[in-house]
Scaffold this motif. Structure first.
Motif, PDB file in Angstrom:
ATOM      1  N   PRO A 490       0.846  -1.199   0.000  1.00 36.49           N
ATOM      2  CA  PRO A 490       0.000   0.000   0.000  1.00 36.49           C
ATOM      3  C   PRO A 490       0.883   1.250   0.000  1.00 36.49           C
ATOM      4  O   PRO A 490       1.977   1.254   0.567  1.00 36.49           O
ATOM      5  N   GLN A 491       0.399   2.277  -0.630  1.00 45.36           N
ATOM      6  CA  GLN A 491       1.143   3.532  -0.690  1.00 45.36           C
ATOM      7  C   GLN A 491       0.140   4.668  -0.693  1.00 45.36           C
ATOM      8  O   GLN A 491      -1.019   4.492  -1.097  1.00 45.36           O
ATOM      9  N   ALA A 492       0.553   5.838  -0.254  1.00 48.53           N
ATOM     10  CA  ALA A 492      -0.354   6.990  -0.231  1.00 48.53           C
ATOM     11  C   ALA A 492       0.384   8.231  -0.701  1.00 48.53           C
ATOM     12  O   ALA A 492       1.571   8.418  -0.416  1.00 48.53           O
ATOM     13  N   LEU A 493      -0.344   9.053  -1.436  1.00 44.02           N
ATOM     14  CA  LEU A 493       0.138  10.365  -1.855  1.00 44.02           C
ATOM     15  C   LEU A 493      -0.729  11.402  -1.174  1.00 44.02           C
ATOM     16  O   LEU A 493      -1.941  11.452  -1.407  1.00 44.02           O
ATOM     17  N   PHE A 494      -0.125  12.225  -0.289  1.00 43.75           N
ATOM     18  CA  PHE A 494      -0.942  13.213   0.390  1.00 43.75           C
ATOM     19  C   PHE A 494      -0.107  14.379   0.871  1.00 43.75           C
ATOM     20  O   PHE A 494       1.074  14.216   1.185  1.00 43.75           O
ATOM     21  N   PRO A 495      -0.809  15.549   0.851  1.00 47.16           N
ATOM     22  CA  PRO A 495      -2.100  15.791   0.179  1.00 47.16           C
ATOM     23  C   PRO A 495      -1.845  16.267  -1.253  1.00 47.16           C
ATOM     24  O   PRO A 495      -1.042  17.191  -1.455  1.00 47.16           O
ATOM     25  N   PRO A 496      -2.469  15.700  -2.250  1.00 50.17           N
ATOM     26  CA  PRO A 496      -2.230  16.150  -3.624  1.00 50.17           C
ATOM     27  C   PRO A 496      -2.903  17.494  -3.901  1.00 50.17           C
ATOM     28  O   PRO A 496      -3.985  17.778  -3.380  1.00 50.17           O
ATOM     29  N   ALA A 497      -2.260  18.306  -4.703  1.00 47.97           N
ATOM     30  CA  ALA A 497      -2.845  19.589  -5.109  1.00 47.97           C
ATOM     31  C   ALA A 497      -3.840  19.372  -6.243  1.00 47.97           C
ATOM     32  O   ALA A 497      -3.710  18.442  -7.042  1.00 47.97           O
ATOM     33  N   LEU A 498      -4.855  20.227  -6.313  1.00 50.71           N
ATOM     34  CA  LEU A 498      -5.848  20.131  -7.372  1.00 50.71           C
ATOM     35  C   LEU A 498      -5.234  20.496  -8.713  1.00 50.71           C
ATOM     36  O   LEU A 498      -4.259  21.238  -8.802  1.00 50.71           O
TER      37      LEU A 498
END
Length: 616
Positions: A490-498
């Motif tokens: 599992p991996q997470a990208l945060f917080p992504p910009a709009l």
């Protein structure tokens, strides 16, 4: 003043609900798309690595066509320049993916279909080294040497060994029933036939197109196949490289409905469980196309009638969020060799009675009917002009060998709207490089998720852009994008910009082997090639957001480390670990996490997943 068609169309748009801010303009001629013939499957992929989407179009029994996109967002025919020789074969499905894990997309072409057994084609992408595609069909093994009547094809890593296998489905021809086939990638672009041992070869049928998904939300990729006679298939992944058909238990309608021209697995209601769209090719409509809602217990509710979905000659088909509202649209290419019909565009939402799926026809307001009646086949999606919305290439034309059914292809430019979006381009390291099968979910502030699964071979033999596009509606933020790689990491990208596109390389830790006392296990560390991985160890689990380091620190003090290592050029490193033969360690759990970053930096990078080792 009398109403003109243009005024009437404007009124229709103004009267549409806010969510229907969607309109397409056909720019095929203006952008250099001149394909005319018996359109089949298509791919919209960056083949030459210049950051722009190109198009690979199959034209039935006619030569395939390759279009390269230029910096001005128009296209030029580079079929001959790229070394793609004309072939007298009936091409149906177009699967573009990195089968040799070398960083560029190759192309598998399924052939035969209605016209009988033929051998498939595999093109190796050598544009970076030789400037051409190389036909390696002669050396690829049974995947291109076994003569079959292939209709649908897709890529899947069925055994999770990090390279892509090929699944194909045959049509019945002259009373001879077809089979499904699974070909295992042995490396070096050589494939072996594992259809029997994997459980997909029998019983036989009259198959059309297929797609991958996850019908039981267990993280393993399943396969759905449409059968034009009756028994469509749901092949559940058993986790050991084999599959079991569970269609009969899932829904009686799946094993009794005729005229299926494919099967798409898609999470239409965003509950984390894939639903089903079953396109039906009906010369005279006597029932709706199929919409089946996953009840999360191994069965599906048949929402077809209550949804309001219509019945027609569904041929071309695909799904995507075209208006960036967070919900999927269903694109239906219609027509037959004898007659053309206007294509359909349906917005699918869970707004029916009791949460049933509902299909809202937005064909006219979206502008797709402005091109008139077509015989729609391959339909592939991608943001070719890089303006933040998905455009559509439609490969049109009727059955081969009926000259009057030939048609021009269409390139629909999406005219955009005010909704927000974010995009992610995924690259596997332990998983296959194309990240096929990866599930990414954009998590909104209210906790709801918008899912996207990376596929190659979906709908009518299409490959969409590999960039995963998340329409966010009016949401002002995205908390994170959760990524579940086929490797299990599992991996997470945060917080992504709009309104931003991210490249996410699979980064994390995986344990190989059972950590029994006195034995050796392997900790697999992966991430961008050449990056530094700083390992942390501890005996306590925690949760502390560390934006500066790109994630959540999940190992709680006291900590051991960091122990820095460097990933190889492929972004991988195997770390052998001998578990001490100490009875005092029995039942003890060690927690590991890594901060992976470019050399010489003090912030940024990625905090990986938490790896647990419990000694037994």
């Amino acid at each position: 003043m009398p109403f003109s068609p243009r005024i009437l169309a404007a009124l229709v748009l103004l009267g549409a609900p806010a969510a229907a801010q969607l309109h397409f303009t056909n720019v095929a001629a203006a952008e250099g798309i001149t394909a005319f013939g018996y359109g089949r499957g298509a791919a919209m992929v960056d083949f030459d690595g210049d950051g722009l989407l190109d198009i690979f179009a199959l034209m039935g029994g006619q030569p395939v066509i390759a279009y390269r996109q230029t910096s001005g967002h128009d296209f030029e025919d580079v079929t001959a320049l790229w070394g793609i020789a004309p072939q007298v074969k009936d091409h149906w499905s177009c699967v573009a993916a990195d089968f040799d894990n070398d960083g560029d997309d190759d192309v598998f072409v399924g052939t035969g279909g209605f016209f009988g057994a033929q051998t498939n084609v595999l093109y190796r992408n050598d544009l970076a080294s030789l400037g051409v595609f190389t036909d390696v069909s002669a050396t690829a093994g049974p995947v291109t040497q076994l003569a079959t009547s292939v209709f649908g094809s897709l890529a899947i890593d069925r055994d999770l060994d990090g390279d892509l296998d090929v699944f194909t489905a045959d049509a019945a021809v002259l009373g001879v029933l077809g089979y499904c086939h699974l070909f295992d990638n042995e490396g070096g672009l050589v494939f072996s036939d594992v259809s029997v041992e994997s459980g997909v070869s029998a019983p036989d049928g009259n198959f059309r197109h297929a797609s991958i998904g996850d019908i039981d939300a267990d993280g393993l990729v399943d396969i759905g196949v449409g059968d034009n006679d009756d028994h469509s298939r749901l092949y559940r992944n058993e986790g050991d490289g084999s599959f079991v058909d569970v269609a009969a238990q899932a829904s009686f309608a799946l094993t009794s409905t005729t005229d299926a021209f494919g099967l798409i697995l898609e999470d239409f209601n965003r509950d984390g469980w894939d639903d089903i769209y079953l396109p039906r090719y009906q010369k005279a409509a006597f029932g709706p196309s199929g919409l089946y809602r996953n009840l999360q217990n191994g069965t599906f509710a048949n929402d077809s009638l209550v949804s309001g979905i219509s019945g027609q000659t569904d041929m071309g088909h695909n799904t995507a969020d075209l208006d960036d509202d967070g919900w999927f649209e269903i694109w239906i290419g219609t027509g037959s060799p004898a007659a053309a019909f206007p294509d359909l565009l349906l917005r699918c939402t869970p707004t029916g009675p009791g949460g049933a799926l509902h299909a809202d026809d937005i064909s006219v307001s979206s502008g797709i009917t402005a091109v008139g009646a077509t015989r729609g086949h391959g339909t592939t999606f991608g943001d070719y002009d890089d303006d933040g919305d998905l455009d559509t290439y439609c490969c049109n034309g009727g059955m081969g060998k009926v000259p009057t059914s030939q048609e021009s292809s269409v390139l629909f430019r999406n005219d955009g709207n005010t909704n927000n979006w974010v995009e992610v381009l995924l690259q596997g390291t332990l998983s296959n490089r194309s990240a096929i099968g990866t599930l990414a979910v954009a998590r909104l502030p209210d906790g709801s998720g918008i899912p996207r699964r990376r596929q190659a071979g979906k709908g009518f033999g299409n490959t969409d852009s590999p960039v995963q596009h998340f329409g966010l509606g009016s949401s002002p933020t995205v908390e994170k994008i959760e990524i579940q790689w086929p490797s299990g990491i599992p991996q997470a990208l945060f917080p992504p910009a709009l309104k931003t596109r991210y490249v996410v390389i699979e980064t994390g830790l995986r344990l190989q082997g059972e950590p029994a006392l006195g034995t050796q296990v392997t900790i697999q560390d992966c991430g961008p090639g050449g990056h530094v991985s700083e390992l942390l160890l501890g005996f306590n689990q925690g949760s502390q957001l560390k934006p500066k380091y790109g994630g959540v620190l999940q190992v709680a003090p006291p900590l051991l480390g960091p122990f820095p290592v460097v990933l190889d050029s492929n972004g991988r490193l195997d770390l052998p670990f001998v578990v001490p033969n100490d009875p005092g360690l029995l039942g003890t759990t060690v927690f590991l996490q890594s901060w992976t970053h470019p050399p010489g930096i003090t912030s940024g990078g990625t905090l990986t997943n938490l790896l647990e080792m419990t000694f037994s």
